[in-house]
Motif scaffolding. Structure first.
Motif, PDB file in Angstrom:
ATOM      1  N   CYS A   1       0.856  -1.176   0.000  1.00  0.00           N
ATOM      2  CA  CYS A   1       0.000   0.000   0.000  1.00  0.00           C
ATOM      3  C   CYS A   1       0.898   1.234   0.000  1.00  0.00           C
ATOM      4  CB  CYS A   1      -0.948   0.012   1.205  1.00  0.00           C
ATOM      5  SG  CYS A   1      -0.120   0.028   2.808  1.00  0.00           S
ATOM      6  N   GLU A   2       0.318   2.383  -0.160  1.00  0.00           N
ATOM      7  CA  GLU A   2       1.113   3.607  -0.274  1.00  0.00           C
ATOM      8  C   GLU A   2       2.046   3.796   0.916  1.00  0.00           C
ATOM      9  OE1 GLU A   2       0.483   8.445  -0.117  1.00  0.00           O
ATOM     10  OE2 GLU A   2      -1.190   7.185  -0.768  1.00  0.00           O
ATOM     11  N   GLU A   3       1.532   3.552   2.120  1.00  0.00           N
ATOM     12  CA  GLU A   3       2.329   3.797   3.320  1.00  0.00           C
ATOM     13  C   GLU A   3       3.537   2.865   3.397  1.00  0.00           C
ATOM     14  OE1 GLU A   3      -1.997   4.847   4.252  1.00  0.00           O
ATOM     15  OE2 GLU A   3      -0.935   3.214   3.245  1.00  0.00           O
ATOM     16  N   LEU A   4       3.340   1.602   3.058  1.00  0.00           N
ATOM     17  CA  LEU A   4       4.457   0.652   3.100  1.00  0.00           C
ATOM     18  C   LEU A   4       5.481   0.961   2.019  1.00  0.00           C
ATOM     19  CD1 LEU A   4       2.483  -2.675   3.735  1.00  0.00           C
ATOM     20  CD2 LEU A   4       3.792  -1.346   5.394  1.00  0.00           C
ATOM     21  N   ASP A   5       5.010   1.311   0.827  1.00  0.00           N
ATOM     22  CA  ASP A   5       5.943   1.682  -0.244  1.00  0.00           C
ATOM     23  C   ASP A   5       6.751   2.915   0.149  1.00  0.00           C
ATOM     24  OD1 ASP A   5       5.039  -0.403  -1.811  1.00  0.00           O
ATOM     25  OD2 ASP A   5       3.714   0.844  -3.045  1.00  0.00           O
ATOM     26  N   PHE A   6       6.110   3.861   0.812  1.00  0.00           N
ATOM     27  CA  PHE A   6       6.812   5.065   1.269  1.00  0.00           C
ATOM     28  C   PHE A   6       7.936   4.698   2.236  1.00  0.00           C
ATOM     29  CE2 PHE A   6       7.259   8.277   4.621  1.00  0.00           C
ATOM     30  CZ  PHE A   6       7.672   9.376   3.882  1.00  0.00           C
ATOM     31  N   LEU A   7       7.660   3.808   3.173  1.00  0.00           N
ATOM     32  CA  LEU A   7       8.662   3.422   4.168  1.00  0.00           C
ATOM     33  C   LEU A   7       9.842   2.689   3.526  1.00  0.00           C
ATOM     34  CD1 LEU A   7       6.268   2.285   7.038  1.00  0.00           C
ATOM     35  CD2 LEU A   7       7.824   4.248   7.107  1.00  0.00           C
TER      36      LEU A   7
END
Length: 383
Positions: free
Chosen positions: A310-316
């Motif tokens: 998801c966006e948050e995991l990809d960001f991390l």
């Protein structure tokens, strides 16, 4: 909460409620270094038990019903030992009923018992609190009633509870790692044969650090079962029992016959199995740079092929790539939220925590949670 505090809390509550000292069991959560969504495809995985888990106290009861208290949920259940029917909705009670029901299906009689449990596994972090709960209860009942079940039978009971009472078609990895974990080691596990190898993790200058996005998107459980179904569709087309028996050549041959979304799910699983084997070799050769590369490659596949990020995991993970003190990073678990697993240079852990907490807060206006984990022993009696 530290494990010592967790255990004392459960012991004291059990004594307060039942005026006796219960048998104490601790069952850990787990991380998975690499090998995601391969377990229910009879593939290879690389999990490890961690130093967070569930403490459970149990003792026989003279009452007609079992009484089970969940301190985390601030809830309790009275369970009819002759009726394990599902309630109207899923909850922690489904896991309890499922384990007891699956044991009775094997021909064992489980009289009424009293039980108190509490965990320190972060909720929603993808660290398999469900497997820890299932294992803790199955292991405790085996000890309490001298059922003479071995650990492999117990993890199968836990898995069937998940399938039949929770409705998640999980593989065996979570239960296996929680039950068989070894301190300072990970388990190279063949999910088809259940053969495993305890592999020392030589992270002398590094720590395993988890970043919990504290996000859980609504489609997590349904998407898990959808991906299970995609893999099954490919197996039917190939005439194979599981994707473990398939090759990339096999998959290419049936590509025109299957939906593209099913094809890329199968492609990811075959590639991820290969990454697990390469990861094992890299550890054996103490090639930590390669270890890190494989973690990033795994995340790329999970995000773009298996589509469970998801966006948050990809960001991390993208942020980790910018930090030279991070050896490797990827999302971990079922997906659509939860944690990333990061291998971070010990001397830079404080900088890591500060930088990631600040960047995540700035981007999403909410907090992530960051914690180190150590590799631990599996399910065991503690008192």
């Amino acid at each position: 909460m530290k494990n010592s505090e967790l255990i004392v809390t459960v012991q004291e509550k059990f004594l307060q409620e039942f005026d006796q000292k219960g048998l104490m069991v601790f069952s850990p959560g787990r991380i998975n270094l690499i090998g995601e969504h391969t377990d229910y495809n009879n593939g290879f995985v690389f999990p490890a038990a961690i130093d967070k888990g569930i403490a459970l106290a149990i003792e026989k009861s003279e009452q007609p019903h079992s009484r089970i208290l969940s301190l985390d949920m601030e809830d309790e259940m009275l369970m009819d030992m002759d009726n394990f029917a599902q309630g109207e909705s899923l909850s922690w009670k489904s896991y309890i009923k499922g384990v007891v029901a699956e044991i009775t299906k094997m021909g064992h009689t489980i009289p009424a018992f009293n039980c108190v449990f509490k965990g320190n596994i972060p909720v929603g972090a993808g660290l398999s609190s469900s497997a820890a709960l299932e294992n803790s209860l199955g292991f405790a009942l085996n000890e309490l009633y001298d059922l003479d079940l071995n650990k492999e039978q117990l993890i199968r009971i836990s898995q069937r509870a998940e399938h039949n009472y929770v409705g998640v078609q999980c593989g065996i990895m979570d239960q296996f790692a929680s039950m068989f974990g070894k301190k300072d080691h990970a388990l190279f596990l063949d999910c088809k044969t259940l053969e495993s190898l305890e592999v020392p993790i030589p992270l002398v200058d590094y720590e395993i650090v988890l970043v919990n996005s504290n996000v859980k998107h609504d489609l997590a459980e349904s998407a898990y079962n959808d991906r299970f179904q995609s893999c099954q569709e490919i197996c039917v087309k190939l005439g194979k029992e599981s994707l473990r028996e398939a090759t990339l050549v096999d998959l290419e041959q049936i590509k025109p016959q299957v939906a593209y979304q099913d094809y890329v799910k199968g492609l990811f699983v075959l590639q991820e199995n290969e990454r697990v084997l390469n990861f094992k070799s890299a550890l054996e050769n103490n090639d930590l740079d390669r270890v890190g590369e494989l973690l990033y490659e795994s995340h790329e596949g999970l995000s773009n092929l298996y589509e469970v990020s998801c966006e948050e995991l990809d960001f991390l993970v993208d942020l980790a790539k910018q930090k030279p003190y991070v050896l490797g990073s990827r999302m971990m678990g079922g997906g659509f939220g939860g944690c990333t697993i990061n291998i971070v240079r010990k001397s830079e852990c404080d900088e890591f925590e500060y930088a990631f907490a600040k960047a995540f807060k700035t981007k999403y206006h909410k907090d992530c949670s960051i914690y180190k984990v150590a590799l631990s022993e599996g399910t065991r009696v503690i008192a």
